[in-house]
Enzyme design. Structure first.
Site, PDB file in Angstrom:
ATOM      1  N   GLU A 161       3.071 -16.477   6.308  1.00  0.00           N
ATOM      2  CA  GLU A 161       2.501 -16.155   4.099  1.00  0.00           C
ATOM      3  C   GLU A 161       2.575 -15.502   3.980  1.00  0.00           C
ATOM      4  O   GLU A 161       3.525 -14.715   4.273  1.00  0.00           O
ATOM      5  CB  GLU A 161       1.019 -15.751   5.244  1.00  0.00           C
ATOM      6  CG  GLU A 161       0.520 -14.147   6.615  1.00  0.00           C
ATOM      7  CD  GLU A 161       1.312 -13.378   5.532  1.00  0.00           C
ATOM      8  OE1 GLU A 161       1.391 -12.902   4.372  1.00  0.00           O
ATOM      9  OE2 GLU A 161       2.300 -12.725   5.911  1.00  0.00           O
ATOM     10  N   GLY A 303       5.951  -9.635   6.223  1.00  0.00           N
ATOM     11  CA  GLY A 303       5.189 -11.324   7.099  1.00  0.00           C
ATOM     12  C   GLY A 303       6.433 -12.471   6.352  1.00  0.00           C
ATOM     13  O   GLY A 303       7.762 -12.375   6.826  1.00  0.00           O
ATOM     14  N   GLU A 304       6.071 -13.485   5.720  1.00  0.00           N
ATOM     15  CA  GLU A 304       7.016 -14.773   5.516  1.00  0.00           C
ATOM     16  C   GLU A 304       7.415 -15.339   7.028  1.00  0.00           C
ATOM     17  O   GLU A 304       7.656 -15.948   6.635  1.00  0.00           O
ATOM     18  CB  GLU A 304       7.855 -14.543   4.385  1.00  0.00           C
ATOM     19  CG  GLU A 304       7.954 -13.629   3.420  1.00  0.00           C
ATOM     20  CD  GLU A 304       9.465 -12.996   2.698  1.00  0.00           C
ATOM     21  OE1 GLU A 304      10.507 -13.668   3.686  1.00  0.00           O
ATOM     22  OE2 GLU A 304       9.208 -12.591   1.680  1.00  0.00           O
ATOM     23  N   GLY A 305       6.870 -15.332   7.384  1.00  0.00           N
ATOM     24  CA  GLY A 305       6.760 -15.645   9.364  1.00  0.00           C
ATOM     25  C   GLY A 305       8.597 -14.934   9.887  1.00  0.00           C
ATOM     26  O   GLY A 305       8.867 -15.416  10.802  1.00  0.00           O
TER      27      GLY A 305
END
EC number: 2.4.2.21
Length: 336
Positions: A161, A303-305
């Site tokens: 995300e 985050g960001e995967g």
């Protein structure tokens, strides 16, 4: 799929395939024939069986791996809960598109395709200290967007995300689902100072109080306290289960987004593995509550995967050992 109502969505959450016992057992049997002491590869062996179960394949594969990063903006940032302004969400989506973010590099070395899905970034969710973050229609639209992203042809997916302020809704959802109050679940997110941390806790407490009537229903919790990107991750996690696609979950926000499925169905997250435990203080506690032991503990909190994508390499290692190792008979090695 376009979910028409919360009850329509709830019905889908209660109708989940169990995975293939036959495939998982076949993988486990092969593991016992390979040139190693039984169980000596530890979680690499159980990862191979997990892949087999959810792909329904005796010999799993990882030809098509995809990373989905869902992006959304949050009205609760008006309460001063983030060290960065909301416009950074849009700017980071552009950075993803130009290949300049950490997730771009991690996806490349993992052999995964990156798909970034922005969700109505010009219209932040409602400030949940005042109103529900999303009404039913907005919540279902975001869930449906995530659900439709995950197709049956994928071998493995990672969810991540991007959304300034989104550790606040993640902590609020965690507190609503598992109790213990706001302070137990709230961390510093993007690096807020002590005053910012107090503002986060205060905002979450206000949200829990304002939406107290919704706290008995995991779906209403996700709508009232969440965000579009969290709702999309929930929908994508549901779609992966119904499409027999195994999932690597990223950090605190991603795990909190998927957590309502575990409260709706006793094995709702059985098709997922927690890729890592992040440095965000509530994540380890949330993984413990969900019974999801993490693969990695590297102090990451981006985050960001990013953590999920990094773990793809471990899953690939598990599969390579499973498919390419010789058996005792093939290698001419004496078994015990």
């Amino acid at each position: 799929m376009s979910f028409k109502s919360l009850e329509d969505l709830r019905a889908a959450c209660l109708d989940l395939p169990a995975g293939s016992d036959t495939a998982a057992s076949a993988v486990a049997r092969r593991q016992d024939t390979l040139t190693k002491p039984p169980g000596s590869l530890g979680r690499l062996e159980t990862i191979a069986a997990w892949l087999g179960r959810w792909q329904a394949r005796d010999m799993p594969k990882l030809e098509t791996v995809k990373v989905f990063v869902f992006a959304g903006n949050h009205g609760v940032t008006a309460q001063g809960v983030s060290a960065y302004p909301s416009e950074v969400t849009v700017q980071m989506v552009a950075n993803f598109a130009s290949g300049g973010a950490a997730i771009n590099q991690l996806a490349r070395i993992a052999g995964a395709k990156l798909d970034v899905i922005p969700l109505d970034l010009d219209h932040p969710t409602g400030d949940f200290t005042q109103v529900p973050a999303m009404d039913e229609q907005a919540f279902l639209a975001a869930v449906s967007a995530g659900y439709d992203a995950v197709s049956k042809d994928l071998d493995l997916v990672c969810f991540g995300e991007m959304g300034i302020g989104n550790t606040t809704p993640a902590a609020a959802i965690s507190a609503a689902l598992f109790g213990g109050g706001a302070e137990k679940w709230t961390g510093r997110g993007t690096g807020v100072d002590d005053a910012g941390l107090i503002r986060k806790i205060t905002a979450i407490e206000a949200g829990l109080k304002r939406h107290a009537d919704s706290l008995s229903d995991p779906l209403k919790i996700a709508a009232a306290l969440g965000g579009r990107e969290l709702a999309a991750i929930f929908g994508a996690t549901l779609a992966a289960r119904r499409n027999n696609v195994p999932v690597l979950l990223d950090g605190f926000v991603c795990t909190a987004a998927a957590a309502p499925l575990a409260r709706l169905h006793p094995t709702g997250l059985a098709h997922t593995i927690a890729a890592h435990v992040s440095a965000e203080s509530g994540h380890r506690r949330l993984l413990e509550a969900l019974g999801l032991p993490p693969l990695l503990d590297l102090g990451m909190r981006l985050g960001e995967g990013s953590g999920a994508c990094l773990a793809v390499n471990i899953v690939r290692a598990a599969l390579e050992c499973h498919t390419r190792m010789a058996s005792f008979a093939e290698a001419g090695v004496s078994d015990k």
